[in-house]
Design a protein around this motif. Structure first.
Motif, short mmCIF file in Angstrom:
data_model
loop_
_atom_site.label_atom_id
_atom_site.label_comp_id
_atom_site.label_asym_id
_atom_site.label_seq_id
_atom_site.Cartn_x
_atom_site.Cartn_y
_atom_site.Cartn_z
N PRO A 62 19.63 2.91 -28.61
CA PRO A 62 20.99 2.57 -28.18
C PRO A 62 21.43 3.54 -27.09
O PRO A 62 20.91 4.67 -27.00
CB PRO A 62 21.82 2.72 -29.45
CG PRO A 62 21.02 3.59 -30.35
CD PRO A 62 19.58 3.31 -30.03
N ASP A 87 18.14 0.11 -24.98
CA ASP A 87 18.28 -1.20 -25.59
C ASP A 87 19.50 -1.86 -24.94
O ASP A 87 20.63 -1.47 -25.23
CB ASP A 87 18.47 -1.07 -27.10
CG ASP A 87 18.64 -2.41 -27.80
OD1 ASP A 87 18.85 -3.43 -27.10
OD2 ASP A 87 18.57 -2.45 -29.04
N ASP A 143 29.83 -6.77 -22.82
CA ASP A 143 29.40 -6.72 -24.22
C ASP A 143 29.05 -5.28 -24.59
O ASP A 143 27.91 -4.85 -24.46
CB ASP A 143 28.20 -7.64 -24.44
CG ASP A 143 27.77 -7.71 -25.90
OD1 ASP A 143 28.55 -7.25 -26.76
OD2 ASP A 143 26.67 -8.21 -26.18
N CYS A 152 34.86 -5.29 -28.71
CA CYS A 152 34.37 -4.22 -29.59
C CYS A 152 35.54 -3.35 -30.04
O CYS A 152 36.65 -3.43 -29.50
CB CYS A 152 33.35 -3.37 -28.83
SG CYS A 152 34.06 -2.48 -27.41
N CYS A 186 29.48 2.18 -35.12
CA CYS A 186 29.32 0.96 -34.32
C CYS A 186 27.96 0.85 -33.62
O CYS A 186 27.57 -0.24 -33.20
CB CYS A 186 30.43 0.89 -33.27
SG CYS A 186 32.10 0.86 -33.93
N LEU A 187 27.31 1.99 -33.45
CA LEU A 187 26.06 2.02 -32.69
C LEU A 187 25.09 3.02 -33.32
O LEU A 187 24.71 4.02 -32.72
CB LEU A 187 26.35 2.42 -31.23
CG LEU A 187 25.24 2.19 -30.20
CD1 LEU A 187 25.00 0.70 -29.97
CD2 LEU A 187 25.61 2.86 -28.88
N ARG A 217 29.38 -2.15 -27.67
CA ARG A 217 29.50 -2.00 -29.12
C ARG A 217 30.71 -1.17 -29.52
O ARG A 217 31.20 -1.29 -30.63
CB ARG A 217 28.22 -1.38 -29.69
CG ARG A 217 26.99 -2.26 -29.57
CD ARG A 217 27.17 -3.57 -30.32
NE ARG A 217 26.00 -4.41 -30.24
CZ ARG A 217 25.01 -4.41 -31.14
NH1 ARG A 217 25.05 -3.58 -32.17
NH2 ARG A 217 23.96 -5.21 -30.99
N GLU A 255 21.11 -4.45 -25.35
CA GLU A 255 22.03 -5.15 -26.23
C GLU A 255 22.86 -4.19 -27.08
O GLU A 255 23.70 -4.63 -27.86
CB GLU A 255 21.25 -6.10 -27.16
CG GLU A 255 20.37 -7.10 -26.42
CD GLU A 255 21.17 -7.99 -25.50
OE1 GLU A 255 22.28 -8.41 -25.89
OE2 GLU A 255 20.69 -8.25 -24.38
N ARG A 256 22.60 -2.89 -26.94
CA ARG A 256 23.28 -1.91 -27.80
C ARG A 256 23.77 -0.75 -26.94
O ARG A 256 23.13 0.29 -26.84
CB ARG A 256 22.36 -1.43 -28.91
CG ARG A 256 21.81 -2.55 -29.77
CD ARG A 256 20.99 -2.02 -30.94
NE ARG A 256 21.85 -1.35 -31.90
CZ ARG A 256 21.58 -0.17 -32.48
NH1 ARG A 256 20.48 0.48 -32.16
NH2 ARG A 256 22.41 0.35 -33.37
N TYR A 283 20.47 8.98 -28.59
CA TYR A 283 20.97 7.98 -27.64
C TYR A 283 20.42 8.23 -26.24
O TYR A 283 20.24 9.38 -25.84
CB TYR A 283 22.49 8.02 -27.56
CG TYR A 283 23.21 7.68 -28.83
CD1 TYR A 283 23.43 6.35 -29.19
CD2 TYR A 283 23.68 8.68 -29.69
CE1 TYR A 283 24.10 6.03 -30.37
CE2 TYR A 283 24.36 8.37 -30.86
CZ TYR A 283 24.55 7.05 -31.20
OH TYR A 283 25.20 6.74 -32.37
#
Length: 242
Positions: free
Chosen positions: A33, A111, A136, A159, A237-238, A138, A113-114, A60
């Motif tokens: 993420p 990633d 989008d 989010c 959240c992540l 998180r 998407e994250r 991260y």
């Protein structure tokens, strides 16, 4: 001692400038993420670079992005001359944010998407505009940036939003905080506001050897508390895979 992260400088175009960001990568080889980190109005410095490094240590991918083409403003009036029109132009802020987000997404370790976004001052206003643009993410966390946007656009935030502000911040006074929370509530956003008692604007930032605008001051206890709150939001959240 084992190195838990690596760093490098990344250059990319935005707002008619060549931005110089700071990328921190966690140890390992797999996707992780990622977190976008926006600086306060004076520009990207070692404080936000250190925040990126700290997040990389937690696992991260982190990019501390630039807003002034590599400049760090020591003259408050010069800084305000650049940031005041920027903060009044949501499309410019979004352009800066999207350019940095594209760099972060393109990293092989990210990633896509994250991703979450954390911003301080002007950088906080920029990451909020990414949310209002429907990106989008998180999670969004801002410090010293209870800024409002164009009517109705907060409904596009997808989010949770966390905001931290000092009770004695004259730049983000109670009326501004109230307008921000009313905007978030009307839009149905999952929002949180933490008001740190006795803290002024930029309470998170250690003292610097330069002139600053009135109402700015470091509060070490609340600076640590705000960072812990941000890390907790990211963990919620992540989360980083074990």
């Amino acid at each position: 001692m084992r190195t838990t992260f690596t760093t490098r400088t990344v250059e990319y175009p935005a707002d008619g400038l060549t931005m110089i960001g700071h990328l921190a990568l966690p140890a390992g080889a797999g996707r992780r993420p990622a977190v976008l980190i926006g600086p306060e109005g004076v520009g990207l410095n070692d404080f936000q670079r250190g925040r990126a490094d700290a997040l990389a240590e937690l696992g991260y991918v982190a990019l501390a992005f630039d807003i002034h083409g590599g400049r760090w403003f020591t003259d408050p009036q010069e800084m305000l001359a650049r940031t005041t029109p920027l903060l009044a132009d949501p499309d410019r802020m979004r352009g800066i944010g999207h350019a940095a987000l594209d760099v972060l997404r393109a990293q092989p370790r990210t990633d896509p998407e994250r991703i979450a976004a954390v911003g301080y001052g002007t950088g906080g206003a920029i990451v909020l505009e990414l949310g209002r643009d429907g990106v989008d993410l998180r999670a969004i966390a801002t410090v010293n940036a209870t800024t409002t946007g164009r009517p109705g656009e907060a409904a596009r935030i997808r989010c949770p939003v966390w905001a931290g502000v000092g009770s004695e911040d004259p730049i983000m006074p109670p009326a501004q905080r109230d307008a921000f929370t009313a905007e978030m509530q009307a839009a149905g956003v999952d929002w949180r506001l933490v008001v740190y008692g006795g803290a002024r604007h930029a309470f998170h930032h250690p003292p610097v050897d330069q002139d600053v605008v009135p109402g700015v001051g470091y509060h070490p206890r609340h600076a640590q508390r705000a960072w812990h709150d941000i890390v907790a939001l990211l963990a919620e959240c992540l989360p980083v895979p074990a």
